[in-house]
Design a protein around this motif. Structure first.
Motif, mmCIF file in Angstrom:
data_model
loop_
_atom_site.group_PDB
_atom_site.id
_atom_site.type_symbol
_atom_site.label_atom_id
_atom_site.label_comp_id
_atom_site.label_asym_id
_atom_site.label_seq_id
_atom_site.Cartn_x
_atom_site.Cartn_y
_atom_site.Cartn_z
ATOM 1 N N ALA A 131 0.835 -1.204 0.000
ATOM 2 C CA ALA A 131 0.000 0.000 0.000
ATOM 3 C C ALA A 131 0.873 1.257 0.000
ATOM 4 O O ALA A 131 0.575 2.235 -0.700
ATOM 5 C CB ALA A 131 -0.931 -0.007 1.208
ATOM 6 N N GLN A 132 1.937 1.244 0.768
ATOM 7 C CA GLN A 132 2.854 2.390 0.800
ATOM 8 C C GLN A 132 3.518 2.578 -0.557
ATOM 9 O O GLN A 132 3.653 3.710 -1.048
ATOM 10 C CB GLN A 132 3.909 2.197 1.882
ATOM 11 C CG GLN A 132 4.861 3.379 2.038
ATOM 12 C CD GLN A 132 5.846 3.175 3.180
ATOM 13 O OE1 GLN A 132 6.025 2.066 3.668
ATOM 14 N NE2 GLN A 132 6.493 4.242 3.603
ATOM 15 N N GLN A 133 3.894 1.479 -1.180
ATOM 16 C CA GLN A 133 4.535 1.526 -2.500
ATOM 17 C C GLN A 133 3.602 2.111 -3.558
ATOM 18 O O GLN A 133 4.035 2.864 -4.431
ATOM 19 C CB GLN A 133 4.958 0.114 -2.909
ATOM 20 C CG GLN A 133 5.520 -0.015 -4.318
ATOM 21 C CD GLN A 133 5.771 -1.464 -4.702
ATOM 22 O OE1 GLN A 133 6.038 -2.310 -3.849
ATOM 23 N NE2 GLN A 133 5.674 -1.761 -5.979
ATOM 24 N N LEU A 134 2.306 1.768 -3.466
ATOM 25 C CA LEU A 134 1.337 2.202 -4.477
ATOM 26 C C LEU A 134 0.580 3.462 -4.078
ATOM 27 O O LEU A 134 -0.275 3.932 -4.821
ATOM 28 C CB LEU A 134 0.336 1.067 -4.748
ATOM 29 C CG LEU A 134 0.929 -0.234 -5.286
ATOM 30 C CD1 LEU A 134 -0.162 -1.287 -5.488
ATOM 31 C CD2 LEU A 134 1.684 -0.004 -6.588
ATOM 32 N N GLY A 135 0.869 3.998 -2.909
ATOM 33 C CA GLY A 135 0.214 5.223 -2.471
ATOM 34 C C GLY A 135 -1.227 5.050 -2.044
ATOM 35 O O GLY A 135 -2.050 5.945 -2.230
ATOM 36 N N VAL A 136 -1.533 3.891 -1.460
ATOM 37 C CA VAL A 136 -2.896 3.601 -1.006
ATOM 38 C C VAL A 136 -2.981 3.802 0.499
ATOM 39 O O VAL A 136 -2.174 3.248 1.260
ATOM 40 C CB VAL A 136 -3.297 2.151 -1.356
ATOM 41 C CG1 VAL A 136 -4.712 1.849 -0.846
ATOM 42 C CG2 VAL A 136 -3.215 1.924 -2.859
ATOM 43 N N VAL A 137 -3.951 4.580 0.946
ATOM 44 C CA VAL A 137 -4.145 4.842 2.373
ATOM 45 C C VAL A 137 -4.986 3.716 2.972
ATOM 46 O O VAL A 137 -6.082 3.416 2.485
ATOM 47 C CB VAL A 137 -4.841 6.195 2.603
ATOM 48 C CG1 VAL A 137 -5.074 6.434 4.095
ATOM 49 C CG2 VAL A 137 -4.009 7.319 1.995
ATOM 50 N N LEU A 138 -4.483 3.095 4.030
ATOM 51 C CA LEU A 138 -5.167 1.969 4.664
ATOM 52 C C LEU A 138 -5.808 2.381 5.984
ATOM 53 O O LEU A 138 -5.311 3.283 6.668
ATOM 54 C CB LEU A 138 -4.170 0.831 4.931
ATOM 55 C CG LEU A 138 -3.536 0.175 3.713
ATOM 56 C CD1 LEU A 138 -2.529 -0.887 4.163
ATOM 57 C CD2 LEU A 138 -4.591 -0.449 2.813
ATOM 58 N N PRO A 139 -6.898 1.731 6.358
ATOM 59 C CA PRO A 139 -7.543 2.013 7.652
ATOM 60 C C PRO A 139 -6.732 1.414 8.805
ATOM 61 O O PRO A 139 -5.933 0.498 8.612
ATOM 62 C CB PRO A 139 -8.903 1.327 7.515
ATOM 63 C CG PRO A 139 -8.659 0.203 6.558
ATOM 64 C CD PRO A 139 -7.633 0.708 5.579
ATOM 65 N N ASN A 140 -6.953 1.929 9.982
ATOM 66 C CA ASN A 140 -6.293 1.407 11.180
ATOM 67 C C ASN A 140 -7.269 0.704 12.114
ATOM 68 O O ASN A 140 -6.894 0.302 13.217
ATOM 69 C CB ASN A 140 -5.591 2.543 11.937
ATOM 70 C CG ASN A 140 -4.392 3.075 11.169
ATOM 71 O OD1 ASN A 140 -3.613 2.307 10.606
ATOM 72 N ND2 ASN A 140 -4.241 4.388 11.140
ATOM 73 N N GLN A 141 -8.522 0.574 11.670
ATOM 74 C CA GLN A 141 -9.545 -0.088 12.475
ATOM 75 C C GLN A 141 -10.365 -1.017 11.589
ATOM 76 O O GLN A 141 -10.524 -0.755 10.394
ATOM 77 C CB GLN A 141 -10.468 0.941 13.134
ATOM 78 C CG GLN A 141 -9.787 1.824 14.174
ATOM 79 C CD GLN A 141 -10.767 2.800 14.807
ATOM 80 O OE1 GLN A 141 -11.833 3.066 14.249
ATOM 81 N NE2 GLN A 141 -10.408 3.327 15.962
ATOM 82 N N PRO A 142 -10.888 -2.096 12.169
ATOM 83 C CA PRO A 142 -11.788 -2.955 11.393
ATOM 84 C C PRO A 142 -13.088 -2.220 11.093
ATOM 85 O O PRO A 142 -13.369 -1.164 11.679
ATOM 86 C CB PRO A 142 -12.013 -4.154 12.323
ATOM 87 C CG PRO A 142 -11.775 -3.618 13.696
ATOM 88 C CD PRO A 142 -10.706 -2.582 13.550
#
Length: 238
Positions: A95-106
């Protein structure tokens, strides 16, 4: 100075044709090569879903160590938690490589499953753990498979292949507990109404075939044809 108007027109057409040719090549070449750097919304959604799966299944697997009655369930929970931790690290790196922001909670639904498990112990926990996780794995398994089959991004394709193997292994482990109620699982549907729309969106990205803006390519090509024909006429009249 050249007083010949025909020569000036020919020169002007040539000057315009060069940048238009470069533009057309830039539009078509990446898609023709299956541009491995394109990241679609579907690709991003896959990373988000895998990330959120780990955010609730890791703590669920850890809870199994304390609240399960069966040693099999405890062992399965430990393996699922450990493997999701490794998969989560891979997900975050990509995700960091592709510039995708990920959630930190389910998700809210996943948090509800965790709340449900936290109030169960012994055989009741064993059954709830196996069925909740097995149903969730079955859903994400089919979603990962769709992305694996249709993504244009090489890194996403490789990631989906690995994630599918992990999820399939988890389904097998959960089924080994003997607690899964298969009758409660959704029946297979190989031709859902939304399937065609999903495939079309993934394949065309709403802008054309293979991610190409078809309308823009046609417009540029037509302008180039018209200019080329004009240049030929000018040359013939000289």
């Amino acid at each position: 100075m050249d007083k010949n108007p025909t020569a000036r027109v020919a020169t002007a057409l040539l000057v315009l044709l060069v940048p238009l040719s470069i533009l057309l090549f830039g539009l078509v070449a990446p898609a023709a090569a299956g541009d491995p750097q394109v990241v679609t919304e579907t690709d991003k959604t896959l990373l988000i879903k895998v990330r959120q799966a780990g955010l609730w299944e890791m703590p669920a697997g850890q809870e199994a160590q304390q609240q399960a009655a069966s040693q099999v369930t405890k062992d399965v929970g430990a393996k699922i938690a450990a493997q999701h931790q490794a998969l989560d690290e891979e997900t975050r790196q990509l995700a960091q490589q592709l510039g995708v922001v990920l959630p930190n909670q389910p998700s809210a639904e996943q948090q509800g499953w965790l709340n449900e498990l936290s109030g169960k112990f012994g055989p009741e926990f064993d059954a709830a753990f196996a069925n909740l996780l097995r149903a969730a794995h079955g859903k994400v398994f089919s979603q990962i498979a769709q992305v694996r089959a249709g993504t244009r991004n090489n890194a996403i394709r490789e990631f989906a292949s690995h994630a599918n193997d992990v999820v399939k292994g988890h389904m097998t482990m959960l089924e080994s507990t003997g607690k899964v109620n298969f009758d409660a699982l959704p029946e297979p549907n190989l031709n859902p109404p939304a399937a065609a729309a999903d495939v079309a969106h993934t394949a065309g990205h709403s802008s054309g075939i293979g991610g190409i803006n078809t309308g823009l390519v046609i417009a540029v090509a037509l302008v180039m044809v018209a200019m080329t024909l004009g240049l030929i006429r000018v040359v013939r009249t000289r």
